[in-house]
Design an enzyme around this catalytic site. Structure first.
Site, PDB file in Angstrom:
ATOM      1  N   CYS A   2      42.401  25.841  -7.202  1.00  8.96           N
ATOM      2  CA  CYS A   2      40.964  25.832  -7.506  1.00  8.96           C
ATOM      3  C   CYS A   2      40.127  24.842  -6.696  1.00  8.96           C
ATOM      4  O   CYS A   2      40.489  23.679  -6.575  1.00  8.96           O
ATOM      5  CB  CYS A   2      40.739  25.502  -8.974  1.00  8.96           C
ATOM      6  N   ARG A  27      43.794  25.684   0.139  1.00  8.65           N
ATOM      7  CA  ARG A  27      44.412  25.155  -1.076  1.00  8.65           C
ATOM      8  C   ARG A  27      45.053  26.254  -1.923  1.00  8.65           C
ATOM      9  O   ARG A  27      45.842  25.955  -2.807  1.00  8.65           O
ATOM     10  CB  ARG A  27      43.361  24.427  -1.920  1.00  8.65           C
ATOM     11  N   TRP A  74      42.179  29.830  -9.119  1.00 16.88           N
ATOM     12  CA  TRP A  74      43.615  30.120  -9.122  1.00 16.88           C
ATOM     13  C   TRP A  74      43.930  30.383 -10.589  1.00 16.88           C
ATOM     14  O   TRP A  74      43.888  29.463 -11.411  1.00 16.88           O
ATOM     15  CB  TRP A  74      44.352  28.896  -8.586  1.00 16.88           C
ATOM     16  N   ASN A 100      37.786  23.045 -12.669  1.00 13.57           N
ATOM     17  CA  ASN A 100      39.214  22.970 -12.315  1.00 13.57           C
ATOM     18  C   ASN A 100      39.925  22.267 -13.455  1.00 13.57           C
ATOM     19  O   ASN A 100      39.406  21.290 -13.997  1.00 13.57           O
ATOM     20  CB  ASN A 100      39.430  22.142 -11.045  1.00 13.57           C
ATOM     21  N   GLY A 101      41.137  22.717 -13.771  1.00 13.11           N
ATOM     22  CA  GLY A 101      41.893  22.066 -14.853  1.00 13.11           C
ATOM     23  C   GLY A 101      42.082  23.034 -16.008  1.00 13.11           C
ATOM     24  O   GLY A 101      41.857  24.245 -15.871  1.00 13.11           O
ATOM     25  N   GLU A 485      64.580  21.323   2.478  1.00 13.01           N
ATOM     26  CA  GLU A 485      63.230  21.558   2.985  1.00 13.01           C
ATOM     27  C   GLU A 485      63.176  22.866   3.803  1.00 13.01           C
ATOM     28  O   GLU A 485      62.210  23.630   3.702  1.00 13.01           O
ATOM     29  CB  GLU A 485      62.784  20.351   3.827  1.00 13.01           C
ATOM     30  N   LYS A 489      60.799  25.977   2.851  1.00 14.62           N
ATOM     31  CA  LYS A 489      59.827  26.551   3.796  1.00 14.62           C
ATOM     32  C   LYS A 489      59.993  28.060   3.870  1.00 14.62           C
ATOM     33  O   LYS A 489      59.022  28.790   3.872  1.00 14.62           O
ATOM     34  CB  LYS A 489      60.002  25.968   5.211  1.00 14.62           C
ATOM     35  N   GLU A 492      58.664  29.649   0.688  1.00 11.87           N
ATOM     36  CA  GLU A 492      57.199  29.556   0.584  1.00 11.87           C
ATOM     37  C   GLU A 492      56.495  30.500   1.555  1.00 11.87           C
ATOM     38  O   GLU A 492      55.519  31.151   1.202  1.00 11.87           O
ATOM     39  CB  GLU A 492      56.732  28.134   0.952  1.00 11.87           C
ATOM     40  N   HIS A 508      82.231  25.420  -3.622  1.00 17.95           N
ATOM     41  CA  HIS A 508      82.249  25.303  -5.086  1.00 17.95           C
ATOM     42  C   HIS A 508      81.295  26.295  -5.750  1.00 17.95           C
ATOM     43  O   HIS A 508      80.693  25.984  -6.773  1.00 17.95           O
ATOM     44  CB  HIS A 508      81.884  23.872  -5.492  1.00 17.95           C
ATOM     45  N   LYS A 607      47.804  24.260  -2.355  1.00 16.06           N
ATOM     46  CA  LYS A 607      48.061  23.084  -1.521  1.00 16.06           C
ATOM     47  C   LYS A 607      48.259  21.840  -2.368  1.00 16.06           C
ATOM     48  O   LYS A 607      49.127  21.028  -2.102  1.00 16.06           O
ATOM     49  CB  LYS A 607      46.891  22.899  -0.544  1.00 16.06           C
TER      50      LYS A 607
END
Ligand code: G6P
Length: 612
Positions: A2, A27, A74, A100-101, A485, A489, A492, A508, A607
């Protein structure tokens, strides 16, 4: 996640609002809207999807005025639809709100207002706020705009960054924050409010960040801030520290690629001015602790989320290896609720690119509540985390526009590697070893520039494997966080299922996944255990799996056993994680592109995550 923007001044608000929303697109969001005050009435325009859709619709929107608010949403409460997009108007159209929130007690408020005959047209929590403001206005129309909003907010449980405009108070926008960022961009005869400095940077470099529990009344030529409880506030003006060009693609097809390529420069910026005069250690002006105080630290705790968490994990390996200080790394979202036992002389670090991630902020508050000194590593000067920590280190990586972190991640590990050096030199690392470490760090910009030349070979590998649906990333010790990471990536950016394990853990459990449809990426740059890694590679090959190896020596066995080999320079172990991650960033980027994904704005991601 947002975005909020608002304009009050002499110009037409529409264009500035839409431009601000575009600047915050990075974002992540799913719908967008604006509201403007035109001839005494509020008019709104909303669209599902990209800001571009809103911009197109705006060409046929014939309402204009010098005051307005805008939002990228969002979805949290209610599906993605125009009905649920912000701004939300109160019943009767007296007030418009962007938020926002999350308002946690919105159902109770909605029930109360429904009893009072307020009508609701959306499923959102925000609309209850618009109507509650109207309710307080109706009760006491003689109060100022800020007082009405203040009274309303005293009944709100949850988190918010809000901007409110009104046809009754036509020369004012009221903004307030609790756990969701907001700032005022201070201009000449105009003020722009936003949740992200990117939205105001084109118009002014001077910003004032609101703190939690503050409310501001913003007019075209002035603004005033107080706390929700009517206490005075010291207004601090900040100068934005990044370049406008950070927001432009500068000829690159995507921000992600641009930001990967910027890494040599970004790493140099993270190190600038941070080596001691003798050339054998690192120093950080922002950390106010003396060597004597650092010496008393028995343990470190890092709290972070997402990529920043992986950077911390890499930092743990380096700090424990070189400084011999035990390090714990916690997901901030776990730490905030789990009442972790902490040793007395623990120094806490929170690490966050944006400086706004709500879980990291909550972990910070939790550690401070318990009386620990909390230092921050963050990229955004003046961000909430930067202001709430006792002291800290800025990354100076420039604005990161790609939702998936690349350059900020590299800069975080660079700083953590320097921290490992600083602590090691305070403990037992000798000056010669310190000198070698510093030289290695100083060589990073040149080495990372070399690694960027692998872009084309990596693209060619990606072309072979981009249709595969199962990837395993494997690395040992400090390369394990790099494997994590790399897998993150790929998830995402390319929406491919990827997992990461310490290399030896493969047998394992994950080995059961290996078939001729599995691609294993070995980050085999940890040379102490190469023979063992080679065995693991053979185990994959024996089961028909494909192997891509990132290596740093020309051992003949790589070509024999691996399907693809990428050779990067062999470097000092203290900088190895930094150089090893770059091929994985390229890999995710090219796979994402080949699969037709929007690599800069991956679906469902934001973001900076400012709600729980
Ligand atoms: C979000 C982003 C990730 C990021 C994480 C932590 O999930 O999508 O890319 O790593 O937040 O963000 P921070 O700003 O705290 O580093």
């Amino acid at each position: 996640m947002c975005g909020i923007v608002g304009y009050i001044g002499q110009k037409e608000a529409n264009g500035i609002l839409i431009d601000g929303l575009k600047r915050m697109e990075y974002r992540g969001y799913d719908s967008a809207g604006i509201a403007v005050l035109d001839k005494g009435s509020i008019f709104s325009l909303k669209r599902v999807g990209k800001v571009m859709e809103l911009a197109k619709a705006q060409t046929k929107f014939h309402h204009h005025g010098p005051i307005g608010i805008g939002h990228t949403r969002w979805a949290t409460h209610g599906n993605v639809s125009e009905r649920n997009a912000h701004p939300h108007l109160s019943d009767g159209n007296r007030f418009a709100v962007v938020h926002n929130g999350i308002i946690e007690n919105y159902l109770q408020i909605k029930a109360f207002l429904t009893e009072k005959n307020y009508r609701f047209t959306s499923d959102t929590d925000t609309e209850t706020l618009a109507n509650l403001i109207d309710y307080h206005y109706q009760k006491a129309p003689y109060l100022s705009f800020a007082e009405i909003v203040r009274k309303t907010l005293l009944h709100i449980e949850g988190t918010y960054g809000i901007a409110v405009m009104s046809k009754i108070f036509a020369d004012e926008i009221v903004v307030a924050r609790k756990s969701s960022p907001l700032l005022i961009g201070v201009g000449e005869g105009e003020n722009i409010i936003a949740s992200d400095a990117a939205a105001v940077a084109r118009y002014t470099r001077c910003v004032v960040y609101l703190n939690d529990g503050e409310i501001a009344s913003v007019r075209s030529d002035n603004f005033s801030i107080t706390t929700l409880h009517e206490n005075a506030v010291d207004v601090i003006r900040h100068e934005l520290d990044w370049e406008i060009r950070d927001m432009d693609l500068e000829g690159y097809p995507h921000y992600m690629l641009k930001e990967i390529v910027e890494q040599p420069f970004v790493i140099e910026n993270a190190m600038r001015g941070r080596f001691t005069a003798d050339g054998c250690s690192a120093k950080f002006g922002g950390i106010s602790l003396t060597p004597q105080e650092l010496r008393t630290v028995d343990r470190l705790l890092f709290c972070a989320c997402g990529s920043a968490y992986h950077a911390c994990l890499a930092g743990k390996y380096l700090i424990e290896k070189y400084a011999r200080i035990p390090v714990d790394v916690e997901y901030a979202s776990e730490f905030r609720y789990r009442n972790a036992p902490l040793q007395r002389n623990t120094l806490v670090f929170v690490v966050s690119q944006s400086g706004e991630t709500i879980d990291t902020l909550a972990a910070l508050h939790e550690a401070k509540r318990r009386g620990y000194t909390v230092l921050g590593i963050t990229n955004v000067v003046g961000s909430t985390i930067a202001r709430a920590t006792d002291a800290g280190i800025y990354q100076h990586a420039g604005l990161e526009m790609g939702v998936a972190s690349t350059k900020a991640f590299a800069s975080q590990i660079t700083i953590l590697s320097m921290l490992a050096l600083l602590l090691a030199r305070i403990h037992d690392m000798d000056a010669i070893a310190g000198l070698q470490y510093v030289q290695a760090l100083k060589s990073l910009p040149a080495i990372t520039n070399e690694i960027l030349k692998l872009s084309d070979p990596i693209r060619m590998i990606a072309e072979k494997y981009y249709e595969c649906e199962r990837f395993l990333f494997l690395g040992r010790q400090a390369m394990y966080p790099i494997a994590l990471e790399g897998a993150l990536k790929l998830k995402e950016i390319a929406y491919v299922h990827a997992e990461a394990f310490p290399t030896a853990e493969m047998k394992h459990g994950p080995i059961a996944l290996i078939s001729d449809e599995t691609v294993c990426l070995f980050i085999a740059t940890q040379n102490e255990l190469l023979d063992k890694t080679m065995n693991n590679i053979q185990e994959v090959k024996a089961r028909g799996g494909k192997v891509i190896a990132i290596v740093n020596n020309d051992c003949i066995a790589w070509e024999v056993f691996c399907d693809e080999v990428l050779t990067i320079p062999e470097v000092h172990p203290g900088i190895n994680p930094i150089v090893s991650v770059i091929p994985l960033q390229f890999f995710a980027y090219y796979i994402g592109i080949l699969r037709g994904c929007d690599v800069d704005r991956p679906r469902n991601l934001a973001k900076s995550v400012t709600v729980e």
